[in-house]
Write an enzyme that holds these catalytic residues in place. Structure first.
Site, mmCIF file in Angstrom:
data_model
loop_
_atom_site.group_PDB
_atom_site.id
_atom_site.type_symbol
_atom_site.label_atom_id
_atom_site.label_comp_id
_atom_site.label_asym_id
_atom_site.label_seq_id
_atom_site.Cartn_x
_atom_site.Cartn_y
_atom_site.Cartn_z
ATOM 1 N N LYS A 28 0.820 -1.217 0.000
ATOM 2 C CA LYS A 28 0.000 0.000 0.000
ATOM 3 C C LYS A 28 0.858 1.273 0.000
ATOM 4 O O LYS A 28 0.403 2.329 -0.432
ATOM 5 C CB LYS A 28 -0.905 0.030 1.234
HETATM 6 C C1 LIG Z 1 -4.222 -4.811 0.354
HETATM 7 C C2 LIG Z 1 -3.417 -6.039 0.316
HETATM 8 C C3 LIG Z 1 -3.683 -7.049 -0.620
HETATM 9 C C4 LIG Z 1 -4.821 -6.962 -1.599
HETATM 10 O O1 LIG Z 1 -4.652 -5.943 -2.553
HETATM 11 P P1 LIG Z 1 -5.920 -5.396 -3.364
HETATM 12 O O2 LIG Z 1 -5.411 -4.259 -4.150
HETATM 13 O O3 LIG Z 1 -6.906 -4.970 -2.316
HETATM 14 O O4 LIG Z 1 -6.420 -6.519 -4.176
HETATM 15 C C5 LIG Z 1 -2.865 -8.157 -0.614
HETATM 16 N N1 LIG Z 1 -1.875 -8.298 0.275
HETATM 17 C C6 LIG Z 1 -1.597 -7.351 1.187
HETATM 18 C C7 LIG Z 1 -0.494 -7.587 2.156
HETATM 19 C C8 LIG Z 1 -2.350 -6.186 1.236
HETATM 20 O O5 LIG Z 1 -2.071 -5.254 2.154
#
Ligand SMILES: *Cc1c(COP(=O)(O)O)cnc(C)c1O
Length: 498
Positions: free
Chosen positions: A110
């Site tokens: 993120k």
């Molecule tokens: C948010 C997240 C995901 C999923 O990503 P999306 O964009 O919501 O599909 C997978 N793994 C981790 C560690 C995340 O923080």
């Protein structure tokens, strides 16, 4: 480039406006009117640095920012914030490549987008001459919350409220959020799961815009969730970067097709891969990897989306999601940008909890997308085997994708070269990762982290090591029906200083 809602074409707005609004007034998500018209030559990215690719991609999509503005945005977002200025290295692990997206300040992927979003929002406010204050509302399944807090704390003209599901995030994720300092940050637990929190946030947007609830205040709402196009766009960058690294290292030749396997929850990460493909990147397949909450696997195999199913709490909590927001953007694209059809499916989902797309749409999706899921046992096995055979430690989310890649490579549905996206540091999920490699977790998460580090010889990321002993600053826990009142009350408070 102008932006339109996935649910109506009555209004086309600038990219700055789309970034500030986050979600369209009709509940739809903003999309570029025409990706095909983007001024973008993907081959140029092969000789660029990561920061240059970021500037190039963002400038192509957000055309109302000047080159100088975008340069400043990217510099302020990234320079010195990640472990290296490459941001997202690709490493070879056995017969696959792993694209490490977790080397930012909060150790989850993120960070890649949420480092940029506050800069985009600040620049958009300036561009549109906004005197109001932007209040960011965010629901998190664990990682978005901290990354958003890190990105927005003390950013002028903004405040941020983060909702997380009580008991639905790892101990480390919770500690990262509830210890967040800053004069403009608020963190609150919601009794319910992530979908409850996310639906709650969407309902607040709808209620506020329908009833003009912020009239008389100087506040305007926006979102840091991946429904915001400003969140999605920065994620396109690492697909190009990873491809370029493989070309640089002689692993592939320019023009060779590669496949990406993506641990998926809200469909933001993988959708960015689809955007990369539409912008020219030679992508063979995009694999949507899910945990036991396999609503997307079923959808991509059958065209039937059904959220009426058991919600599992798994070892990969950031993917414990049954309503996957960004799928709406994919359906919109696969329907040939048919806003009426998209709106109908979303209305069905809202009222009946399910919908089935047309055969044409399904066929279009299946040209690019594959899907696979695994349970917690297989997740643990993938962590164990990857460590055992290749001495590479992956987190629980990445392991779900590693498992999917293995299954599909074996069945022949997927061919090399395959790049697995790694979305979190293993230390964010120390307990699960430790037990998977046969090291008993301790009672205390931080002890477990230290044992994991001494066993594997891998250093604990800075941001996580420093958490132990930090003061808990945010203790609110509320019912999901009280989220709107909570937000209105908070907006009314002049001072959030803790
Ligand atoms: C948010 C997240 C995901 C999923 O990503 P999306 O964009 O919501 O599909 C997978 N793994 C981790 C560690 C995340 O923080």
């Amino acid at each position: 480039m102008l932006y339109q809602s996935t649910r109506s074409k009555t209004e086309a707005i600038s990219s700055a406006e789309a970034i500030l609004r986050g979600i369209a007034p009709d509940g739809g998500l903003y999309m570029p009117c025409s990706l095909a018209e983007c001024d973008f030559d993907w081959e140029k990215t092969l000789s660029m640095t990561t920061l240059e690719i970021a500037e190039y991609v963002l400038s192509a999509l957000f055309t109302d920012f000047s080159k100088e503005e975008m340069q400043g945005i990217v510099e302020r977002a990234y320079r010195g914030k990640f472990e290296s200025d490459d941001l997202t290295p690709t490493v070879k692990v056995g017969d696959k490549y792993i694209l490490e997206l977790f080397r930012g300040p909060t150790s989850a992927f993120k960070d890649v987008a949420l480092s940029v979003l506050p800069q985009l929002i600040t620049a958009a406010r300036k561009k549109l001459g906004k005197q109001t204050e932007t209040v960011i509302l965010t629901a998190t399944s664990g990682d978005t919350g901290k990354a958003a807090l890190e990105g927005f704390h003390d950013v002028e003209g903004t405040r941020i409220i983060v909702f997380y599901p009580e008991g639905g995030v790892s101990a480390t994720q919770k500690a990262q959020m509830v210890t967040q300092e800053g004069n403009n940050v608020c963190v609150c637990a919601v009794r319910g799961n992530f979908d409850d929190a996310q639906t709650g946030v969407k309902n607040i947007f709808a209620a506020v815009s329908e009833n003009d609830l912020l009239k008389g205040t100087s506040a305007e709402l926006s979102s840091a969730n991946s429904i915001n196009i400003g969140r999605l766009a920065p994620q396109i960058v690492y697909y190009f970067r990873s491809y370029a690294s493989l070309v640089e290292n002689g692993e592939i030749k320019k023009g060779d097709k590669v496949s990406f396997v993506v641990p998926t929850g809200n469909f933001g990460d993988i959708l960015a891969g689809y955007f990369a493909k539409l912008l020219g990147l030679p992508v063979e397949k995009l694999v949507c990897a899910s945990n036991a909450n396999n609503v997307l696997t079923e959808f991509l195999k059958t065209g039937h989306y059904n959220k009426k199913r058991h919600f599992y709490k798994t070892l990969s909590p950031s993917m414990d999601i049954l309503v996957s927001s960004n799928l709406e953007r994919l359906i919109y694209l696969a329907s040939g940008c048919d806003e009426k059809q998209t709106a109908e499916y979303m209305a069905e989902l809202n009222t009946n909890g399910e919908y089935t797309v047309s055969d044409e749409i399904l066929k279009e999706l299946q040209k690019t997308f594959l899907a696979e899921y695994c349970d917690d046992k297989q997740t643990e096995r993938a962590i164990h085997d990857t460590y055992e055979y290749y001495n590479y430690l992956c987190d629980t989310h990445t392991a779900v994708a590693v498992d999917a890649a293995n299954v599909l490579l074996k069945s022949g549905e997927l061919q090399a070269p395959v790049i697995v996206l790694s979305t979190a540091s293993p230390f964010k999920f120390s307990a699960a990762v430790s037990s998977a490699i046969g090291v008993a977790p301790k009672d205390n998460e931080f002890e477990t982290m230290r044992t994991l580090s001494s066993t594997t010889g891998i250093e604990i990321p800075k941001g996580l090591a420093g958490l132990d002993g930090k003061k808990v600053l945010h203790k609110d826990v509320i019912d999901r029906d009280d989220m709107l009142d909570f937000v209105l009350k908070k907006i009314g408070e002049k001072n959030w200083k803790k």
